[in-house]
Design an enzyme around this catalytic site. Structure first.
Site, PDB file in Angstrom:
ATOM      1  N   CYS A 199      75.783  -7.976  46.204  1.00 57.10           N
ATOM      2  CA  CYS A 199      76.776  -8.670  45.382  1.00 57.10           C
ATOM      3  C   CYS A 199      76.788  -8.124  43.957  1.00 57.10           C
ATOM      4  O   CYS A 199      75.955  -7.298  43.581  1.00 57.10           O
ATOM      5  CB  CYS A 199      76.471 -10.166  45.344  1.00 57.10           C
ATOM      6  SG  CYS A 199      76.822 -11.024  46.889  1.00 57.10           S
TER       7      CYS A 199
ATOM      8  N   HIS B 261      78.966 -13.408  41.359  1.00 60.52           N
ATOM      9  CA  HIS B 261      78.378 -14.746  41.193  1.00 60.52           C
ATOM     10  C   HIS B 261      77.378 -14.762  40.052  1.00 60.52           C
ATOM     11  O   HIS B 261      76.902 -13.724  39.586  1.00 60.52           O
ATOM     12  CB  HIS B 261      77.713 -15.217  42.494  1.00 60.52           C
ATOM     13  CG  HIS B 261      76.520 -14.428  42.929  1.00 60.52           C
ATOM     14  ND1 HIS B 261      75.266 -14.614  42.393  1.00 60.52           N
ATOM     15  CD2 HIS B 261      76.387 -13.456  43.864  1.00 60.52           C
ATOM     16  CE1 HIS B 261      74.408 -13.791  42.980  1.00 60.52           C
ATOM     17  NE2 HIS B 261      75.072 -13.069  43.879  1.00 60.52           N
TER      18      HIS B 261
END
Length: 178
Positions: free
Chosen positions: A144, A128
């Site tokens: 992440c 992301h």
């Protein structure tokens, strides 16, 4: 883990190197792009609630954010109606910013990155966007794979659901072909 950079089938794939803090996208017919990333501050690991980046074979399970403006803020995979700014960041200093696009990964290795206690999908492991004020090339995330907003949009626009993603702990050998 390592994977050959040659791609005789012409199918795309993504390789993320935790050691190099780089994401490599390989398209069909020799296309190759690289971007710096920021993975987990806690290092590699698969355990639920570890704050680590999982390793191994994954695939793109879902993609969120198509057509949204750069800097769109997401919470629980939904746009909040906000666009990231330094002022918004000062107002919410504890937020782990998920911006622009979400590429949600699912593990393929039962008992390693898929299944109870280690499931990458259930851990909400994404590629992301993040504020441009965050450093790339240094592990700083909560598990992440963070990218610059423009970079994650460029990657997102090239991917399809089902694209293979390999997260490897070490650098690929230099003698591999593209």
């Amino acid at each position: 883990m390592s994977i050959s950079a040659s791609n005789p089938e012409g199918e795309q794939r993504v390789i993320i190197s935790l050691d190099r803090q780089m994401l490599d996208w390989f398209g069909g017919h020799g296309e190759h792009l690289s971007w710096p990333v920021s993975t987990a501050l806690n290092g590699p690991g698969e355990a639920q609630d570890s704050g680590c980046t999982p390793r191994g074979r994954h695939y793109v399970r879902a993609m969120v954010g198509w057509g949204k403006p750069e800097g769109t803020v997401f919470v629980a995979r939904r746009p909040t109606g906000e666009t990231w700014s330094p002022e918004l960041s000062r107002h919410y200093p504890q937020r782990d910013w998920i911006l622009s696009r979400i590429i949600w990964l699912c593990g393929l290795e039962n008992g390693f990155n898929r299944g109870p206690g280690v499931d990458s999908f259930r851990r909400f492991i994404y590629i992301h966007g993040t504020p441009d004020t965050e450093p790339m090339g240094k592990p700083r995330s909560h598990g992440c794979i963070r990218m610059r907003n423009r970079d994650v949009i460029e990657l997102f626009d090239r991917l399809v659901a089902g694209t293979p993603v390999i997260i490897e702990p070490g650098p690929r050998p230099v003698n591999q072909e593209q």
